[in-house]
Design a protein around this motif. Structure first.
Motif, PDB file in Angstrom:
ATOM      1  N   SER A 274     -67.977 -69.307   3.493  1.00 29.07           N
ATOM      2  CA  SER A 274     -68.628 -68.519   4.540  1.00 29.07           C
ATOM      3  C   SER A 274     -67.936 -67.169   4.642  1.00 29.07           C
ATOM      4  CB  SER A 274     -68.554 -69.245   5.888  1.00 29.07           C
ATOM      5  OG  SER A 274     -69.285 -70.447   5.858  1.00 29.07           O
ATOM      6  N   LEU A 275     -68.724 -66.103   4.636  1.00 35.28           N
ATOM      7  CA  LEU A 275     -68.206 -64.741   4.705  1.00 35.28           C
ATOM      8  C   LEU A 275     -68.768 -64.038   5.942  1.00 35.28           C
ATOM      9  CD1 LEU A 275     -68.863 -63.840   0.964  1.00 35.28           C
ATOM     10  CD2 LEU A 275     -66.617 -64.268   1.976  1.00 35.28           C
ATOM     11  N   ARG A 276     -67.920 -63.290   6.629  1.00 39.14           N
ATOM     12  CA  ARG A 276     -68.347 -62.521   7.788  1.00 39.14           C
ATOM     13  C   ARG A 276     -67.781 -61.102   7.693  1.00 39.14           C
ATOM     14  NH1 ARG A 276     -70.923 -66.369   7.643  1.00 39.14           N
ATOM     15  NH2 ARG A 276     -71.352 -67.932   9.261  1.00 39.14           N
ATOM     16  N   SER A 277     -68.523 -60.146   8.211  1.00 38.41           N
ATOM     17  CA  SER A 277     -68.104 -58.744   8.140  1.00 38.41           C
ATOM     18  C   SER A 277     -68.464 -58.029   9.428  1.00 38.41           C
ATOM     19  CB  SER A 277     -68.800 -58.057   6.957  1.00 38.41           C
ATOM     20  OG  SER A 277     -68.588 -56.658   6.975  1.00 38.41           O
ATOM     21  N   ARG A 278     -67.701 -57.001   9.744  1.00 37.60           N
ATOM     22  CA  ARG A 278     -68.057 -56.145  10.873  1.00 37.60           C
ATOM     23  C   ARG A 278     -69.122 -55.121  10.477  1.00 37.60           C
ATOM     24  NH1 ARG A 278     -64.620 -56.678  15.315  1.00 37.60           N
ATOM     25  NH2 ARG A 278     -62.614 -57.690  14.871  1.00 37.60           N
ATOM     26  N   GLY A 279     -69.435 -55.029   9.199  1.00 37.48           N
ATOM     27  CA  GLY A 279     -70.534 -54.166   8.768  1.00 37.48           C
ATOM     28  C   GLY A 279     -70.163 -53.099   7.770  1.00 37.48           C
ATOM     29  N   HIS A 280     -68.886 -52.722   7.712  1.00 36.58           N
ATOM     30  CA  HIS A 280     -68.481 -51.698   6.743  1.00 36.58           C
ATOM     31  C   HIS A 280     -68.576 -52.238   5.317  1.00 36.58           C
ATOM     32  CE1 HIS A 280     -67.271 -49.070   9.955  1.00 36.58           C
ATOM     33  NE2 HIS A 280     -66.413 -49.960  10.426  1.00 36.58           N
ATOM     34  N   VAL A 281     -68.373 -53.536   5.167  1.00 35.16           N
ATOM     35  CA  VAL A 281     -68.522 -54.208   3.877  1.00 35.16           C
ATOM     36  C   VAL A 281     -69.749 -55.106   3.939  1.00 35.16           C
ATOM     37  CG1 VAL A 281     -67.519 -55.893   2.286  1.00 35.16           C
ATOM     38  CG2 VAL A 281     -66.059 -54.170   3.368  1.00 35.16           C
ATOM     39  N   ASN A 282     -70.622 -54.989   2.940  1.00 28.73           N
ATOM     40  CA  ASN A 282     -71.819 -55.813   2.876  1.00 28.73           C
ATOM     41  C   ASN A 282     -71.468 -57.130   2.181  1.00 28.73           C
ATOM     42  OD1 ASN A 282     -74.302 -57.024   2.398  1.00 28.73           O
ATOM     43  ND2 ASN A 282     -75.335 -55.110   1.920  1.00 28.73           N
ATOM     44  N   VAL A 283     -71.226 -58.179   2.976  1.00 27.94           N
ATOM     45  CA  VAL A 283     -70.806 -59.441   2.375  1.00 27.94           C
ATOM     46  C   VAL A 283     -71.961 -60.155   1.660  1.00 27.94           C
ATOM     47  CG1 VAL A 283     -68.788 -59.864   3.808  1.00 27.94           C
ATOM     48  CG2 VAL A 283     -71.049 -60.581   4.629  1.00 27.94           C
ATOM     49  N   ALA A 284     -73.197 -59.746   1.919  1.00 26.84           N
ATOM     50  CA  ALA A 284     -74.324 -60.318   1.176  1.00 26.84           C
ATOM     51  C   ALA A 284     -74.221 -59.952  -0.302  1.00 26.84           C
ATOM     52  CB  ALA A 284     -75.651 -59.822   1.750  1.00 26.84           C
ATOM     53  N   GLU A 285     -73.791 -58.730  -0.584  1.00 29.65           N
ATOM     54  CA  GLU A 285     -73.609 -58.310  -1.970  1.00 29.65           C
ATOM     55  C   GLU A 285     -72.457 -59.070  -2.619  1.00 29.65           C
ATOM     56  OE1 GLU A 285     -73.089 -54.106  -1.861  1.00 29.65           O
ATOM     57  OE2 GLU A 285     -75.199 -53.681  -1.430  1.00 29.65           O
ATOM     58  N   LEU A 286     -71.405 -59.306  -1.854  1.00 24.05           N
ATOM     59  CA  LEU A 286     -70.271 -60.076  -2.375  1.00 24.05           C
ATOM     60  C   LEU A 286     -70.702 -61.511  -2.661  1.00 24.05           C
ATOM     61  CD1 LEU A 286     -67.267 -60.340  -3.064  1.00 24.05           C
ATOM     62  CD2 LEU A 286     -66.832 -60.798  -0.633  1.00 24.05           C
ATOM     63  N   ALA A 287     -71.465 -62.099  -1.755  1.00 16.50           N
ATOM     64  CA  ALA A 287     -71.940 -63.467  -1.949  1.00 16.50           C
ATOM     65  C   ALA A 287     -72.868 -63.558  -3.160  1.00 16.50           C
ATOM     66  CB  ALA A 287     -72.663 -63.956  -0.698  1.00 16.50           C
ATOM     67  N   ALA A 288     -73.692 -62.541  -3.357  1.00 19.23           N
ATOM     68  CA  ALA A 288     -74.617 -62.525  -4.489  1.00 19.23           C
ATOM     69  C   ALA A 288     -73.859 -62.542  -5.811  1.00 19.23           C
ATOM     70  CB  ALA A 288     -75.533 -61.304  -4.409  1.00 19.23           C
ATOM     71  N   HIS A 289     -72.674 -61.935  -5.836  1.00 23.35           N
ATOM     72  CA  HIS A 289     -71.847 -61.938  -7.040  1.00 23.35           C
ATOM     73  C   HIS A 289     -71.480 -63.367  -7.452  1.00 23.35           C
ATOM     74  CE1 HIS A 289     -68.740 -60.582  -9.884  1.00 23.35           C
ATOM     75  NE2 HIS A 289     -67.967 -61.521  -9.361  1.00 23.35           N
ATOM     76  N   PHE A 290     -71.409 -64.263  -6.447  1.00 22.53           N
ATOM     77  CA  PHE A 290     -71.066 -65.661  -6.713  1.00 22.53           C
ATOM     78  C   PHE A 290     -72.296 -66.568  -6.694  1.00 22.53           C
ATOM     79  CE2 PHE A 290     -67.130 -63.814  -5.075  1.00 22.53           C
ATOM     80  CZ  PHE A 290     -66.175 -64.325  -5.936  1.00 22.53           C
ATOM     81  N   GLY A 291     -73.489 -65.962  -6.691  1.00 25.92           N
ATOM     82  CA  GLY A 291     -74.717 -66.746  -6.710  1.00 25.92           C
ATOM     83  C   GLY A 291     -75.257 -67.111  -5.347  1.00 25.92           C
ATOM     84  N   GLY A 292     -74.727 -66.500  -4.282  1.00 33.68           N
ATOM     85  CA  GLY A 292     -75.184 -66.791  -2.924  1.00 33.68           C
ATOM     86  C   GLY A 292     -76.016 -65.669  -2.357  1.00 33.68           C
TER      87      GLY A 292
END
Length: 323
Positions: A274-292
């Motif tokens: 599970s990844l959470r961000s305050r918004g400066h980092v787009n964790v959806a893009e990070l998750a997509a790197h791992f197939g999420g």
């Protein structure tokens, strides 16, 4: 074959023409996925449709009071004469090992999703970047001419409350409160919902939290918070998957933290992050790197492997974001 992008009015017309519906949401289902699924199930059944609401994982204990939850099925139906509606998810891999391939074999798959990184599943897709998939379902029911019963409204309200963090998260808008007002006017008791969702935890949750806090590490000069829970932790705490929900969100509240992560090994070698961000980092893009996938502020992924190696790999990725 590329999916057709349809308006909700067009999707409502399509639903009126069909009779048998298979509804599903993602693995490790949350309030938005389950609430949206049950609300649409009750609405379609009110129109005399045959509905098969499916979950690959058991409904979490804290949501087992939702109206219509007794309708949920945990096995796939026989035959292929079904129109699938996939809610809060746009990738077959997120439906589970059995349901994903089965849904891909159907001739009509409708995806209703609100995630920034959604996937490509579906013959028909409606994706709106908004505060909850339940908001899309709410609008769709309006196009279908469905009156809001207390049962339907309760499921939608729970879904919206869940995905906005009790109306706290960044995606909360004036439309969120306008929609909530209409749901309350349809019979929802907001204080009861809030109590059931935020003051109804088993002791096993706090056992897990104690373990996760004991391993919490701050990286990248305090901008990253990361911890983990092993399969032994879930076993020793006699805890279920849902008992560690929102720990990553809790870690994000630490002053100075921009991104938080919780690595969860429910079964040996099977890991969910599970990844959470305050918004400066787009964790959806990070998750997509791992197939999420997910949102800019909240995302996640599933993988297999050694939990310590996954933690090291993820930590390097997170630290690199702030180097």
């Amino acid at each position: 074959m590329p999916a057709f992008v349809m308006s909700l009015k067009e999707i409502a017309r399509l639903l009126a023409e069909k009779d048998n519906f298979f509804l599903a949401t993602h693995v490790n289902p949350d309030g938005d996925g389950i609430g949206s699924l049950l609300a649409l199930t009750l609405a379609l059944k009110a129109q005399g449709k045959i509905v098969w609401p499916y979950l690959s994982d058991q409904i979490p204990d804290f949501l087992d009071w939702l109206p219509g939850k007794e309708l949920i099925r945990y096995e796939l139906p026989e035959g292929g004469n079904w129109t699938a509606i996939v809610l809060d998810c746009g990738a077959a891999s997120r439906l589970g090992d059995k349901a994903g391939p089965w849904v891909q074999g159907l001739s009509q798959v409708i995806v209703l999703d609100h995630h920034e990184v959604s996937g490509t599943l579906g013959t028909t897709r409606y994706v709106e970047i908004t505060f909850a998939t339940a908001a899309i379902v709410f609008k769709l029911l309006g196009q279908m001419g469905i009156s809001l019963t207390k049962e339907i409204a309760t499921n939608l309200y729970v879904a919206i409350f869940s995905d906005t963090g009790g109306f706290r998260y960044q995606q909360t808008t004036a439309e969120t409160f306008s929609m909530a007002q209409k749901l309350i006017e349809s019979g929802v008791n907001p204080s009861e919902v809030a109590q059931r969702l935020t003051e109804n935890f088993p002791l096993s949750r706090f056992c897990l939290l104690k373990k996760a806090l004991s391993r919490l590490e701050l990286k990248a000069s305090g901008k990253v918070a990361i911890s983990y829970l092993s399969s032994d932790d879930y076993l020793s705490c006699e805890a279920g998957k849902a008992d560690s929900d929102d720990f990553a969100t809790m870690f994000r509240t630490i002053r100075g933290v921009e991104v938080s992560a919780l690595i969860k090994e429910y079964k040996p070698g099977e890991v969910t992050v599970s990844l959470r961000s305050r918004g400066h980092v787009n964790v959806a893009e990070l998750a997509a790197h791992f197939g999420g996938g997910g949102h800019r502020f909240a995302a996640g992924f599933r993988t297999k492997g050694d939990i310590s190696e996954i933690q090291q790999q993820l930590t390097r990725k997170l630290e690199a974001l702030f180097s």
